[in-house]
Motif scaffolding. Structure first.
Motif, mmCIF file in Angstrom:
data_model
loop_
_atom_site.group_PDB
_atom_site.id
_atom_site.type_symbol
_atom_site.label_atom_id
_atom_site.label_comp_id
_atom_site.label_asym_id
_atom_site.label_seq_id
_atom_site.Cartn_x
_atom_site.Cartn_y
_atom_site.Cartn_z
ATOM 1 N N PHE A 28 -56.690 14.364 15.860
ATOM 2 C CA PHE A 28 -57.776 13.491 16.297
ATOM 3 C C PHE A 28 -57.677 13.347 17.805
ATOM 4 C CE2 PHE A 28 -58.491 9.313 18.111
ATOM 5 C CZ PHE A 28 -59.854 9.152 17.914
ATOM 6 N N THR A 29 -58.819 13.370 18.491
ATOM 7 C CA THR A 29 -58.861 13.209 19.948
ATOM 8 C C THR A 29 -60.005 12.274 20.322
ATOM 9 O OG1 THR A 29 -58.025 15.457 20.295
ATOM 10 C CG2 THR A 29 -59.118 14.396 22.163
ATOM 11 N N ASN A 30 -59.727 11.352 21.229
ATOM 12 C CA ASN A 30 -60.804 10.618 21.887
ATOM 13 C C ASN A 30 -61.038 11.287 23.226
ATOM 14 O OD1 ASN A 30 -62.632 8.875 23.042
ATOM 15 N ND2 ASN A 30 -61.143 7.236 23.418
ATOM 16 N N ALA A 31 -62.104 12.069 23.321
ATOM 17 C CA ALA A 31 -62.409 12.803 24.545
ATOM 18 C C ALA A 31 -63.074 11.928 25.606
ATOM 19 C CB ALA A 31 -63.294 14.009 24.217
ATOM 20 N N GLY A 32 -63.215 10.635 25.302
ATOM 21 C CA GLY A 32 -63.727 9.705 26.291
ATOM 22 C C GLY A 32 -65.221 9.872 26.572
ATOM 23 N N PRO A 33 -65.640 9.384 27.741
ATOM 24 C CA PRO A 33 -64.811 8.850 28.815
ATOM 25 C C PRO A 33 -64.275 7.442 28.584
ATOM 26 C CG PRO A 33 -67.112 8.663 29.415
ATOM 27 C CD PRO A 33 -67.083 9.412 28.123
ATOM 28 N N ALA A 34 -64.810 6.719 27.585
ATOM 29 C CA ALA A 34 -64.425 5.320 27.398
ATOM 30 C C ALA A 34 -63.230 5.177 26.480
ATOM 31 C CB ALA A 34 -65.599 4.525 26.852
ATOM 32 N N TRP A 35 -62.455 4.134 26.718
ATOM 33 C CA TRP A 35 -61.500 3.670 25.720
ATOM 34 C C TRP A 35 -62.262 2.739 24.787
ATOM 35 C CZ3 TRP A 35 -58.115 -1.034 25.393
ATOM 36 C CH2 TRP A 35 -58.701 -2.147 26.000
ATOM 37 N N VAL A 36 -61.710 2.445 23.613
ATOM 38 C CA VAL A 36 -62.418 1.609 22.643
ATOM 39 C C VAL A 36 -61.492 0.491 22.186
ATOM 40 C CG1 VAL A 36 -63.626 1.518 20.432
ATOM 41 C CG2 VAL A 36 -63.808 3.559 21.861
ATOM 42 N N LEU A 37 -61.852 -0.734 22.533
ATOM 43 C CA LEU A 37 -61.145 -1.909 22.048
ATOM 44 C C LEU A 37 -61.742 -2.260 20.696
ATOM 45 C CD1 LEU A 37 -59.092 -4.161 22.554
ATOM 46 C CD2 LEU A 37 -60.884 -5.431 23.750
ATOM 47 N N VAL A 38 -60.956 -2.095 19.646
ATOM 48 C CA VAL A 38 -61.488 -2.166 18.290
ATOM 49 C C VAL A 38 -61.671 -3.607 17.821
ATOM 50 C CG1 VAL A 38 -61.048 -1.534 15.891
ATOM 51 C CG2 VAL A 38 -60.483 0.062 17.720
#
Length: 380
Positions: free
Chosen positions: A193-203
């Motif tokens: 799994f990858t978060n390619a961004g550009p944002a981070w995610v506060l869940v």
């Protein structure tokens, strides 16, 4: 510090701030009042922001600290300013020259503001303080009365919090694998799994819920080692991505050892993001990938579809390392794989899984912000 005269401080509430553009500056409507009968000689004002936000300047009467993630709290930055000027009763005050900015990774962020008649210092885990170099900030009087809907924790301390929503996206994606081996071999499988961004995610809290990766291994194989994920059905693994936030550029690797028990025509597995609400993730094409299996000497192949990435291959002597996770927030998805004889029973026993489940429960209950957990210094 407040005395017996009944001096006290209240902060005006701050409504959610939306529509913020990454890379742009914005103002937070911070106001406070002295509810006592005597003037306060000095006050301290502190801002705390999560990692998608920062300060445009740090005035010379302010100090800044960086705080790493701990106790299920994400990394954040604090700035405390000392105002050596009288704060009269019943007057509405606001700070000047305390402008915030949204970074490229901003999406869902939290702003915490506190005011006190004593220097309450930084939260636990703060770095060495850095004194500001910009011109000193001052308090200015504003028209209006004592804030309504304000928060006063104690007579000499008040605190409010607000969510800051930026116009941004985060591309959550998965990659599969192609495996090769003979019947009886044990092969290594790694999917990501990858978060390619550009944002981070506060869940937590916020619109999104904890997202998971659902992994199905190919028919004819048995997992003899697997990451500490839940197992809702035979050959299926439900792995949490994160407990409370997903960093930009975060990568989770899920590592398996699969024994090829028999050749099954057309056998293939898959890796996919579950269908949770992710309004920030507009690219759905990379939310699923195949796990293809070629069994040598049998003519069996998992198909010709794209695996969405390359996987490890190997024979009986293959060794598989544990999955690695980039980003401090990833839980329940990496580390040493568990091992059993034959197909694994549902574990649900990874050290982070109860926390991940708890995070989901918090979202379902509509709980308040993670940033509410604080460690303030003992009041003088």
């Amino acid at each position: 510090m407040a005395d017996d005269s009944g001096a006290g401080l209240v902060l005006g509430s701050i409504a959610p701030i939306s529509g913020v553009q990454p890379g742009r500056n914005f103002e937070a409507p911070v106001t406070f009042s002295n509810t006592g009968t005597q003037a306060l000689e000095k006050v301290w004002l502190r801002y705390t922001v999560t990692k998608g936000l920062d300060y445009v300047d740090v005035p010379s009467n302010c100090v800044r600290w960086d705080i790493g993630s701990y106790d299920e709290l994400p990394a954040r930055t604090q700035m405390t300013c000392e105002f050596d000027q009288a704060v009269e009763p019943g007057v509405l005050y606001a700070p000047e020259k305390l402008t915030l900015k949204a970074l490229d990774r901003a999406l869902y962020d939290d702003l915490d503001v506190a005011v006190g008649d004593y220097d309450f210092g930084p939260d636990e885990g703060a770095s060495r303080p850095v004194r500001g170099t910009a011109p000193a900030a001052k308090l200015v009087e504003r028209p209006g009365s004592v804030p309504t809907g304000s928060s006063s924790v104690s007579p000499g301390y008040a605190e409010v919090r607000a969510r800051v929503n930026a116009v941004n996206t985060a591309d959550f994606q998965v990659s599969g694998a192609r495996l090769e081996g003979r019947v009886g071999d044990t092969v290594d499988l790694q999917v990501k799994f990858t978060n390619a961004g550009p944002a981070w995610v506060l869940v937590v809290p916020g619109p999104p819920v904890p997202t998971r990766v659902l992994i199905k291994i190919p028919s004819g194989t048995t997992a003899v080692k697997a990451p500490p994920c839940e197992k809702p059905a035979a050959g299926t693994y439900d792995c949490y991505i994160a407990q409370g936030w997903v960093d930009e550029d975060q990568v989770n690797t899920y590592s398996f050892k699969l024994k090829i028990d028999k050749a099954v025509a057309g056998a293939q597995g898959s890796v996919a993001l579950t269908a949770d609400s992710r309004p920030y993730d507009v690219n759905k094409a990379n939310d699923k990938a195949d796990i293809l299996l070629d069994v040598e000497g049998s003519g069996s192949t998992g198909g010709s579809g794209s695996a969405g990435g390359s996987g490890s291959t190997g024979g009986g002597g293959a060794t598989g390392g544990s999955g690695t996770t980039a980003g401090s927030s990833a839980t329940g998805s990496s580390g040493s794989a568990s091992s059993t004889g034959g197909d694994l029973a549902a574990t649900g026993s990874g050290p982070a899984l109860p926390l991940a489940g708890a995070a989901a429960a918090v979202v379902a209950a509509g709980a308040g912000t993670v940033l509410l957990v604080r460690r303030r210094g003992v009041r003088r």
